[in-house]
Design an enzyme around this catalytic site. Structure first.
Site, mmCIF file in Angstrom:
data_model
loop_
_atom_site.group_PDB
_atom_site.id
_atom_site.type_symbol
_atom_site.label_atom_id
_atom_site.label_comp_id
_atom_site.label_asym_id
_atom_site.label_seq_id
_atom_site.Cartn_x
_atom_site.Cartn_y
_atom_site.Cartn_z
ATOM 1 N N ASP A 65 0.762 -1.171 0.055
ATOM 2 C CA ASP A 65 -0.062 -0.071 -0.148
ATOM 3 C C ASP A 65 0.953 1.171 0.006
ATOM 4 O O ASP A 65 0.264 2.307 0.192
ATOM 5 C CB ASP A 65 -0.907 0.028 1.071
ATOM 6 C CG ASP A 65 -0.186 -0.169 2.489
ATOM 7 O OD1 ASP A 65 1.145 -0.592 2.497
ATOM 8 O OD2 ASP A 65 -0.956 -0.061 3.542
ATOM 9 N N GLU A 119 11.346 -4.114 12.256
ATOM 10 C CA GLU A 119 12.782 -3.494 11.677
ATOM 11 C C GLU A 119 13.727 -3.463 12.441
ATOM 12 O O GLU A 119 15.131 -3.901 12.021
ATOM 13 C CB GLU A 119 12.198 -1.967 11.183
ATOM 14 C CG GLU A 119 11.095 -1.713 10.308
ATOM 15 C CD GLU A 119 9.683 -1.612 11.071
ATOM 16 O OE1 GLU A 119 9.774 -1.991 12.259
ATOM 17 O OE2 GLU A 119 8.948 -1.090 10.469
HETATM 18 N N1 UDP Z 1 -0.169 -7.523 5.860
HETATM 19 C C1 UDP Z 1 -0.119 -9.014 5.781
HETATM 20 N N2 UDP Z 1 -0.936 -9.571 6.698
HETATM 21 C C2 UDP Z 1 -1.835 -8.903 7.629
HETATM 22 C C3 UDP Z 1 -1.880 -7.452 7.684
HETATM 23 C C4 UDP Z 1 -1.104 -6.889 6.830
HETATM 24 O O1 UDP Z 1 0.386 -9.606 5.117
HETATM 25 O O2 UDP Z 1 -2.433 -9.609 8.222
HETATM 26 C C5 UDP Z 1 0.742 -6.899 4.978
HETATM 27 C C6 UDP Z 1 0.218 -5.654 4.163
HETATM 28 O O3 UDP Z 1 -0.394 -6.122 3.056
HETATM 29 C C7 UDP Z 1 1.389 -4.849 4.099
HETATM 30 C C8 UDP Z 1 2.127 -5.130 5.127
HETATM 31 O O4 UDP Z 1 1.514 -6.389 5.761
HETATM 32 O O5 UDP Z 1 2.052 -5.105 2.676
HETATM 33 C C9 UDP Z 1 1.935 -3.972 6.313
HETATM 34 O O6 UDP Z 1 0.758 -3.956 6.513
HETATM 35 P P1 UDP Z 1 -0.146 -2.666 6.592
HETATM 36 O O7 UDP Z 1 0.069 -1.907 5.598
HETATM 37 O O8 UDP Z 1 -1.728 -3.027 6.816
HETATM 38 O O9 UDP Z 1 0.219 -1.882 7.965
HETATM 39 P P2 UDP Z 1 0.738 -0.496 8.204
HETATM 40 O O10 UDP Z 1 2.315 -0.616 8.035
HETATM 41 O O11 UDP Z 1 0.221 0.348 7.192
HETATM 42 O O12 UDP Z 1 0.347 -0.093 9.328
HETATM 43 MN MN MN Z 2 0.598 -0.232 5.052
#
Ligand code: UDP
Ligand code: MN
Length: 421
Positions: free
Chosen positions: A247, A330
């Site tokens: 995303d 990370e």
């Molecule tokens: N993701 C995943 N499983 C989950 C939730 C998220 O594989 O149950 C992936 C999601 O597609 C993205 C990454 O992990 O590529 C980080 O998740 P998200 O974007 O929802 O988190 P953010 O960093 O934006 O809070």
């Molecule tokens: Mn994200």
């Protein structure tokens, strides 16, 4: 990984910080009392009272502290296997053992990297003829970027991957590792990925069920781990690893910047948490610290999209890992590859530019369209369209729930039978 919403753990302490803590503890009543007694008995050449008080009190405080620390080290050595300590890149010292427990890395969250990599489909063929303004052949000498995208099934998955693919289509010498957080391969996704003509590997690696209901859950960890395992299985010592969520928004300059990575590159990520940014602080061309609104004891308080690693460098660390520890993925990954401040290469014009944005897509639940199944045939487009939307995980049909799907003509609702039979 956005981290601002995670609960901070107890802050981790450095050597400098430990001194501060000792000082504070020694200002507590018992330490002050013993310090005062000692001061009166050695009054002949009293140095500065503050110095004496601190010095003696510190020694008194140190005894139980050191004894406690030694006991803790011994305990950790006995209970943690050498592999576990090494795999975290934490060595085995007292401070490191404390770090382990500080991060809550018990057997639950920590697992040595030993994933089963389940490949759905892959292609090493690059069917793109031109990238940006040059033919593919002109890029032949560039190191390959291994772009790891964890993804998971939800209504926005296919649109996100489509948008990302249209960025990656401009990037030469890239292998896209798409790791889906689910049990079964999604055939629709295989077809989609093949169509782009970008070399790719599509694999599945679901989050272990015991983490699913945790809040926060370790999002995208099982699948990134599978991609790391894939890289290891292929003994890749040439190229660059980058974790690119499905995303985010990527500037094409990011790719030329990370391709230069010798060991570990870092750069700011836009739209992170409270400050709208997270990234290194650079002085005289060197990374000296970090700007991020959520520190929580992280030695490397950076976003997943804010660094890239050379595979040649990573290959020196056989215990590379990403533990199931939300918010600390990370940090612990970078520790597992022995990162040191002086190894970091600042990118993006000394970390003054934003090459990647932590955009987030609003998520909605699956759409539901109420239509009698007898109309979902080839008399109209709706049968095939809704079938495709179901495969994409966007919308489903029902015969019984909610109100009938609105089908209209000239601004007026029409009965389904009138249009579809
Ligand atoms: N993701 C995943 N499983 C989950 C939730 C998220 O594989 O149950 C992936 C999601 O597609 C993205 C990454 O992990 O590529 C980080 O998740 P998200 O974007 O929802 O988190 P953010 O960093 O934006 O809070
Ligand atoms: Mn994200």
């Amino acid at each position: 990984m956005s981290s601002a919403h995670y609960q901070a753990l107890e802050p981790q302490t450095s050597d400098e910080d430990n001194e501060d803590i000792e000082r504070r503890q020694c200002n507590s009543r018992s330490c002050t009392a013993s310090a005062t007694t000692t001061t009166t008995t050695t009054a002949s050449h009293p140095p500065h009272p503050m110095v004496r008080k601190g010095g003696v009190a510190r020694r008194r405080c140190l005894v139980p502290l050191v004894a406690g620390a030694l006991f803790f080290v011994a305990f950790c050595y006995l209970t943690l296997s050498g592999d576990t300590r090494l795999a975290l890149g934490l060595g085995g010292g007292a401070e490191d053992s404390e770090e382990l427990s500080h991060h809550g890395l018990d057997g639950m969250n920590f697992r040595p990297l030993n994933e089963t990599v389940h490949i759905c489909s892959e292609s090493y063929e690059d069917r793109r003829q031109f990238m940006q303004d040059k033919p593919q052949s002109e890029y032949g000498q560039l190191p390959v970027i291994y772009f790891v995208t964890p993804t998971y099934p939800r209504r926005e998955q296919i649109p996100e991957l489509t948008r990302l693919a249209h960025t990656l289509l401009h990037v030469p010498r890239l292998h896209w590792l798409v790791a889906d957080d689910q049990e079964k391969c999604n055939g629709f996704m295989d077809t989609l990925l093949h169509r782009f003509g970008i070399p790719f590997t599509h694999m599945v690696s679901p989050m272990p069920s015991k983490f699913r209901n945790e809040k926060p859950a370790p999002r995208g960890v099982a699948n990134r781990r599978a991609a790391l395992q894939w890289l290891r299985q292929h003994n890749l010592t040439n190229g660059i690893l980058y974790f690119g969520d499905d995303d985010n928004t990527y500037d094409l300059r990011l790719f030329s910047e990370i391709r230069k990575t010798q060991r570990v590159s870092m750069f700011p990520v836009g739209l992170i948490a409270d400050y709208g940014v997270s990234g290194p602080v650079v002085r005289k061309g060197k990374v000296v610290a970090f700007l991020d609104s959520w520190v929580a004891g992280r030695r490397w308080p950076v976003d997943m999209a804010g660094f890239a690693v050379s595979l040649e460098y990573m290959a020196q660390y056989p215990y590379v890992n990403m533990p199931y520890k939300p918010g600390y993925e990370e940090d612990l990954f970078l520790r597992s590859i022995g990162l040191q401040m002086n190894l970091i290469e600042p990118r993006g014009n000394n970390c003054t530019e934003i090459l990647v944005w932590h955009t987030q897509t609003k998520s909605k639940k699956l759409g539901m369209v109420r239509l009698e199944s007898k109309y979902l045939d080839d008399r109209s487009n709706l049968g095939a369209l809704l079938h495709n939307l179901k495969l994409m995980g966007v919308a489903s049909t029902t015969e019984s729930e909610g109100r009938d799907a609105l089908i209209s003509k000239n601004g007026k609702e029409k009965p389904h039978s009138k249009i579809l039979s």
